[in-house]
Design a protein around this motif. Structure first.
Motif, PDB file in Angstrom:
ATOM      1  N   VAL A 119      -2.916   1.432  23.905  1.00 15.20           N
ATOM      2  CA  VAL A 119      -2.168   0.334  23.291  1.00 15.20           C
ATOM      3  C   VAL A 119      -2.392   0.356  21.783  1.00 15.20           C
ATOM      4  O   VAL A 119      -3.523   0.491  21.310  1.00 15.20           O
ATOM      5  CB  VAL A 119      -2.614  -1.024  23.878  1.00 15.20           C
ATOM      6  CG1 VAL A 119      -1.936  -2.179  23.140  1.00 15.20           C
ATOM      7  CG2 VAL A 119      -2.296  -1.083  25.367  1.00 15.20           C
ATOM      8  N   LEU A 120      -1.319   0.239  21.024  1.00 13.80           N
ATOM      9  CA  LEU A 120      -1.400   0.281  19.565  1.00 13.80           C
ATOM     10  C   LEU A 120      -1.516  -1.125  18.986  1.00 13.80           C
ATOM     11  O   LEU A 120      -1.058  -2.098  19.599  1.00 13.80           O
ATOM     12  CB  LEU A 120      -0.156   0.955  18.990  1.00 13.80           C
ATOM     13  CG  LEU A 120       0.125   2.403  19.433  1.00 13.80           C
ATOM     14  CD1 LEU A 120       1.396   2.914  18.763  1.00 13.80           C
ATOM     15  CD2 LEU A 120      -1.049   3.309  19.135  1.00 13.80           C
ATOM     16  N   PRO A 121      -2.094  -1.260  17.789  1.00 15.25           N
ATOM     17  CA  PRO A 121      -2.199  -2.586  17.156  1.00 15.25           C
ATOM     18  C   PRO A 121      -0.893  -3.063  16.530  1.00 15.25           C
ATOM     19  O   PRO A 121      -0.850  -4.132  15.927  1.00 15.25           O
ATOM     20  CB  PRO A 121      -3.288  -2.366  16.096  1.00 15.25           C
ATOM     21  CG  PRO A 121      -3.216  -0.919  15.773  1.00 15.25           C
ATOM     22  CD  PRO A 121      -2.834  -0.223  17.047  1.00 15.25           C
ATOM     23  N   SER A 122       0.173  -2.265  16.653  1.00 12.56           N
ATOM     24  CA  SER A 122       1.492  -2.657  16.155  1.00 12.56           C
ATOM     25  C   SER A 122       2.507  -2.458  17.268  1.00 12.56           C
ATOM     26  O   SER A 122       2.506  -1.434  17.942  1.00 12.56           O
ATOM     27  CB  SER A 122       1.872  -1.808  14.939  1.00 12.56           C
ATOM     28  OG  SER A 122       3.234  -1.975  14.633  1.00 12.56           O
ATOM     29  N   TYR A 123       3.404  -3.424  17.461  1.00 16.15           N
ATOM     30  CA  TYR A 123       4.397  -3.260  18.522  1.00 16.15           C
ATOM     31  C   TYR A 123       5.678  -2.587  18.043  1.00 16.15           C
ATOM     32  O   TYR A 123       6.407  -2.001  18.837  1.00 16.15           O
ATOM     33  CB  TYR A 123       4.740  -4.602  19.178  1.00 16.15           C
ATOM     34  CG  TYR A 123       5.340  -5.660  18.282  1.00 16.15           C
ATOM     35  CD1 TYR A 123       6.698  -5.652  17.960  1.00 16.15           C
ATOM     36  CD2 TYR A 123       4.559  -6.707  17.792  1.00 16.15           C
ATOM     37  CE1 TYR A 123       7.246  -6.640  17.160  1.00 16.15           C
ATOM     38  CE2 TYR A 123       5.103  -7.695  16.996  1.00 16.15           C
ATOM     39  CZ  TYR A 123       6.447  -7.671  16.688  1.00 16.15           C
ATOM     40  OH  TYR A 123       6.992  -8.651  15.893  1.00 16.15           O
ATOM     41  N   GLY A 124       5.965  -2.657  16.748  1.00 21.17           N
ATOM     42  CA  GLY A 124       7.189  -2.044  16.226  1.00 21.17           C
ATOM     43  C   GLY A 124       6.971  -0.621  15.769  1.00 21.17           C
ATOM     44  O   GLY A 124       7.389   0.337  16.421  1.00 21.17           O
ATOM     45  N   ILE A 125       6.316  -0.478  14.615  1.00 22.09           N
ATOM     46  CA  ILE A 125       6.095   0.836  14.019  1.00 22.09           C
ATOM     47  C   ILE A 125       4.649   0.944  13.550  1.00 22.09           C
ATOM     48  O   ILE A 125       4.130   0.033  12.894  1.00 22.09           O
ATOM     49  CB  ILE A 125       7.024   1.068  12.812  1.00 22.09           C
ATOM     50  CG1 ILE A 125       8.492   0.927  13.223  1.00 22.09           C
ATOM     51  CG2 ILE A 125       6.778   2.427  12.165  1.00 22.09           C
ATOM     52  CD1 ILE A 125       9.445   0.914  12.036  1.00 22.09           C
ATOM     53  N   MET A 126       4.029   2.083  13.872  1.00 23.06           N
ATOM     54  CA  MET A 126       2.751   2.417  13.272  1.00 23.06           C
ATOM     55  C   MET A 126       2.877   3.758  12.582  1.00 23.06           C
ATOM     56  O   MET A 126       3.249   4.758  13.203  1.00 23.06           O
ATOM     57  CB  MET A 126       1.622   2.476  14.298  1.00 23.06           C
ATOM     58  CG  MET A 126       0.282   2.836  13.655  1.00 23.06           C
ATOM     59  SD  MET A 126      -1.119   2.786  14.787  1.00 23.06           S
ATOM     60  CE  MET A 126      -2.429   3.382  13.661  1.00 23.06           C
ATOM     61  N   GLY A 127       2.567   3.799  11.283  1.00 21.20           N
ATOM     62  CA  GLY A 127       2.577   5.040  10.513  1.00 21.20           C
ATOM     63  C   GLY A 127       1.207   5.294   9.924  1.00 21.20           C
ATOM     64  O   GLY A 127       0.594   4.388   9.335  1.00 21.20           O
ATOM     65  N   ARG A 128       0.696   6.532  10.080  1.00 28.41           N
ATOM     66  CA  ARG A 128      -0.657   6.837   9.617  1.00 28.41           C
ATOM     67  C   ARG A 128      -0.708   8.267   9.111  1.00 28.41           C
ATOM     68  O   ARG A 128      -0.119   9.169   9.701  1.00 28.41           O
ATOM     69  CB  ARG A 128      -1.647   6.638  10.758  1.00 28.41           C
ATOM     70  CG  ARG A 128      -3.094   6.911  10.385  1.00 28.41           C
ATOM     71  CD  ARG A 128      -4.029   6.599  11.530  1.00 28.41           C
ATOM     72  NE  ARG A 128      -3.836   7.503  12.658  1.00 28.41           N
ATOM     73  CZ  ARG A 128      -4.626   7.509  13.738  1.00 28.41           C
ATOM     74  NH1 ARG A 128      -5.633   6.658  13.842  1.00 28.41           N
ATOM     75  NH2 ARG A 128      -4.399   8.352  14.714  1.00 28.41           N
ATOM     76  N   HIS A 129      -1.381   8.463   7.978  1.00 32.86           N
ATOM     77  CA  HIS A 129      -1.548   9.783   7.367  1.00 32.86           C
ATOM     78  C   HIS A 129      -0.174  10.425   7.105  1.00 32.86           C
ATOM     79  O   HIS A 129       0.175  11.477   7.653  1.00 32.86           O
ATOM     80  CB  HIS A 129      -2.397  10.704   8.263  1.00 32.86           C
ATOM     81  CG  HIS A 129      -3.723  10.129   8.636  1.00 32.86           C
ATOM     82  ND1 HIS A 129      -4.566   9.535   7.723  1.00 32.86           N
ATOM     83  CD2 HIS A 129      -4.362  10.080   9.845  1.00 32.86           C
ATOM     84  CE1 HIS A 129      -5.668   9.140   8.351  1.00 32.86           C
ATOM     85  NE2 HIS A 129      -5.568   9.450   9.627  1.00 32.86           N
ATOM     86  N   ILE A 130       0.604   9.761   6.252  1.00 35.76           N
ATOM     87  CA  ILE A 130       1.954  10.215   5.900  1.00 35.76           C
ATOM     88  C   ILE A 130       2.065  10.267   4.377  1.00 35.76           C
ATOM     89  O   ILE A 130       1.627   9.342   3.677  1.00 35.76           O
ATOM     90  CB  ILE A 130       3.034   9.270   6.469  1.00 35.76           C
ATOM     91  CG1 ILE A 130       2.921   9.195   7.992  1.00 35.76           C
ATOM     92  CG2 ILE A 130       4.429   9.720   6.063  1.00 35.76           C
ATOM     93  CD1 ILE A 130       3.817   8.146   8.622  1.00 35.76           C
ATOM     94  N   GLN A 131       2.650  11.314   3.870  1.00 37.12           N
ATOM     95  CA  GLN A 131       2.825  11.437   2.424  1.00 37.12           C
ATOM     96  C   GLN A 131       3.962  10.552   1.926  1.00 37.12           C
ATOM     97  O   GLN A 131       3.832   9.865   0.919  1.00 37.12           O
ATOM     98  CB  GLN A 131       3.113  12.903   2.051  1.00 37.12           C
ATOM     99  CG  GLN A 131       3.226  13.161   0.544  1.00 37.12           C
ATOM    100  CD  GLN A 131       1.930  12.879  -0.201  1.00 37.12           C
ATOM    101  OE1 GLN A 131       0.844  13.134   0.322  1.00 37.12           O
ATOM    102  NE2 GLN A 131       2.028  12.334  -1.416  1.00 37.12           N
ATOM    103  N   SER A 132       5.099  10.567   2.622  1.00 33.38           N
ATOM    104  CA  SER A 132       6.246   9.790   2.163  1.00 33.38           C
ATOM    105  C   SER A 132       7.046   9.273   3.352  1.00 33.38           C
ATOM    106  O   SER A 132       7.556  10.062   4.152  1.00 33.38           O
ATOM    107  CB  SER A 132       7.149  10.657   1.269  1.00 33.38           C
ATOM    108  OG  SER A 132       8.298   9.935   0.861  1.00 33.38           O
ATOM    109  N   LEU A 133       7.154   7.941   3.452  1.00 33.12           N
ATOM    110  CA  LEU A 133       7.964   7.316   4.497  1.00 33.12           C
ATOM    111  C   LEU A 133       9.058   6.500   3.837  1.00 33.12           C
ATOM    112  O   LEU A 133       8.793   5.582   3.052  1.00 33.12           O
ATOM    113  CB  LEU A 133       7.105   6.416   5.380  1.00 33.12           C
ATOM    114  CG  LEU A 133       7.874   5.607   6.428  1.00 33.12           C
ATOM    115  CD1 LEU A 133       8.574   6.531   7.423  1.00 33.12           C
ATOM    116  CD2 LEU A 133       6.948   4.643   7.160  1.00 33.12           C
ATOM    117  N   GLN A 134      10.299   6.832   4.154  1.00 31.94           N
ATOM    118  CA  GLN A 134      11.457   6.089   3.658  1.00 31.94           C
ATOM    119  C   GLN A 134      12.172   5.484   4.861  1.00 31.94           C
ATOM    120  O   GLN A 134      12.565   6.196   5.783  1.00 31.94           O
ATOM    121  CB  GLN A 134      12.396   7.008   2.881  1.00 31.94           C
ATOM    122  CG  GLN A 134      11.724   7.683   1.686  1.00 31.94           C
ATOM    123  CD  GLN A 134      12.635   8.694   1.007  1.00 31.94           C
ATOM    124  OE1 GLN A 134      13.840   8.507   0.934  1.00 31.94           O
ATOM    125  NE2 GLN A 134      12.041   9.770   0.513  1.00 31.94           N
TER     126      GLN A 134
END
Length: 480
Positions: free
Chosen positions: A425-440
């Motif tokens: 189970v993740l601590p976010s229900y919508g989106i979890m992003g981790r270790h990313i250089q660029s998120l648009q």
């Protein structure tokens, strides 16, 4: 008058001779397997008869090898240059129950340690080959389950000590290796003992209008594009126990220049998947206008864990109903090798653009991970995902996250098998992003049916973040 009649008779004889010569010179286009001894009695093993028809067809310059009217059992048959294997509507090519009736071509060990290489229909170093018709190729994969296989081996007088050997090297249904100008159209592919349609180091491929149903055994993938290129997959209906359409690289050679469109996909493990076997690169791949439904293992999975560099991926206009996690992107450090190739360096994922996705997950009772989440994108602390763009993404979730779920520490698991469910189970229900250089990200809508104490969006170690117009149940949400 008599002279005229003699001349007329002479012309008639010449005409008949010319017609006979023309008929004799007409190029043969169809080789019916029945003319080579094949019998549709649902008992005879027709391998040699079908293979002889294929060989003769290819030697004559090519044409159609026809299977019609009934059920024909066979072991491995290999297509040769310029041969179109046509299974007519109402006809079936059935896989033999005897494991000794199958050949191995280009053997290898897959990501779960099983020996691979056998198949019912195959090709090696062939050109201009096809499978067509509206008939059925049925691998009868249930016959390779341990209990059934033991019965067959006893009946055939095969030593039971070989049971594990045969159980671990189950035949694929169709397998093309190092071949080109391949067409597979309209055929019904059914119940393989392992993968359904595997293309390794092939090019110039067209797969159009085929129907796959494969739930007979384990590892029941639909279409596997493995170190292959220049392919179009369209108008397919696929329902599988394992990945529906999977891009693999079990060699350092890239899988590239592929378009998938207008397909209906259902899976018990994942519908559109890159990896897990991922030694070579994945690039220039477009997936559009597909419908994904009743999928247990995730809708879109993009995984580089064995050194693959993934780039220029375009996924657009995807509808999902009843899926586990809709989008999962993972850059990992497993670094498994295949085919005695040297170990690769950790790969990369960049230039991924996913747009116009409308996804509804399973409810709380049916989700593999409950409560579910919509999107997980994670690299590792030392190897970040590059650039990912998300646009017009709508995800419908049941909610139900508890306060303790919001405090979960998600494991890094850099070297483990890359599966979203293994993160829990993740601590976010919508989106979890981790270790990313660029998120648009632009125009993200997340709807939940019941209260969820987890965050809608959680970003950790995202260097450049450009996110706008995020809505939770219709209300604007500002990412912290």
């Amino acid at each position: 008058m008599k002279m005229f009649k003699n001349k007329l008779q002479g012309f008639s004889i010449v005409g008949v001779v010319l017609i006979v010569l023309l008929i004799g010179c007409t190029k043969k286009t169809v080789w019916d397997i029945r003319d080579f001894g094949a019998v549709n009695d649902n008992t005879t093993i027709n391998t040699s008869f079908i293979q002889n028809a294929i060989d003769e067809c290819s030697k004559a310059g090519g044409g159609i090898v026809l299977i019609s009217d009934g059920k024909y059992i066979s072991g491995t048959i290999l297509l040769k240059d310029n041969v179109n294997l046509k299974i007519a509507e109402g006809a079936q090519l059935l896989g033999s129950a005897n494991p000794k009736d199958y050949q191995t071509i280009d053997p290898f060990t897959d990501a779960v340690g099983q020996q691979r290489g056998k198949c019912l229909v195959g090709a090696l170093n062939a050109k201009n080959i096809a499978i067509s018709g509206k008939g059925i190729i049925d691998g009868r994969g249930h016959l390779f389950k341990t209990a059934e296989l033991a019965k067959t081996m006893k009946k055939m007088g095969v030593d039971k000590s070989r049971l594990k050997e045969f159980a671990n090297n189950r035949p694929f249904l169709v397998r093309f290796v190092k071949s080109s100008r391949i067409t597979v159209t309209e055929i019904f592919l059914r119940q393989s003992a392992a993968w359904t349609l595997h293309l390794f180091q092939c090019e110039q491929i067209k797969i159009d209008g085929i129907d796959i149903y494969n739930h007979a055994h384990k590892n029941n993938d639909g279409i596997d594009m493995d170190s292959s290129k220049d392919a179009v997959i369209t108008n397919c209906n696929i329902d599988t126990g394992d990945d529906a359409i999977c891009f693999k690289t079990t060699s350092p050679i890239a899988t590239e220049n592929i378009t998938v469109s207008d397909c209906r996909l259902k899976s018990d493990w994942g519908t559109i998947k890159f990896g897990t076997e991922s030694m070579g690169d994945f690039r220039n791949i477009t997936i559009k206008n597909c419908y994904i439904h009743e999928t247990r293992g995730g809708g879109i999975k993009i995984l580089s864990v064995d050194g693959s560099n993934i780039s220029n991926i375009r996924i657009d206009s995807i509808q999902m109903e009843k899926v586990d996690m809709p989008i999962f992107i993972r850059l990992g450090e497993r670094l498994r090798t295949y085919r005695d190739a040297p170990k690769q360096k950790v790969g990369s994922i960049t230039d991924v653009f996913i747009s116009n996705v409308d996804a509804t997950t399973w409810n709380l009772e049916e989700s593999r991970v409950s409560p579910p989440s919509g999107i997980l994108m994670t690299g590792t602390a030392n190897h970040k995902i590059g650039t990912v763009k998300l646009e017009n993404i709508h995800i419908h979730l049941p909610g139900g996250g508890l306060k303790e779920h919001s405090q979960v520490i998600v494991p890094e698991a850099e070297t483990k098998y890359p599966e979203f469910s293994f993160f829990g189970v993740l601590p976010s229900y919508g989106i979890m992003g981790r270790h990313i250089q660029s998120l648009q990200a632009k125009n993200l809508q997340i709807n939940i049916e019941t209260k969820d104490f987890r965050k809608p969006v959680l970003m950790e170690d995202v260097v450049n973040q450009d996110v706008e117009n995020v809505k939770i149940n219709g209300e604007k949400y500002q990412i912290q």
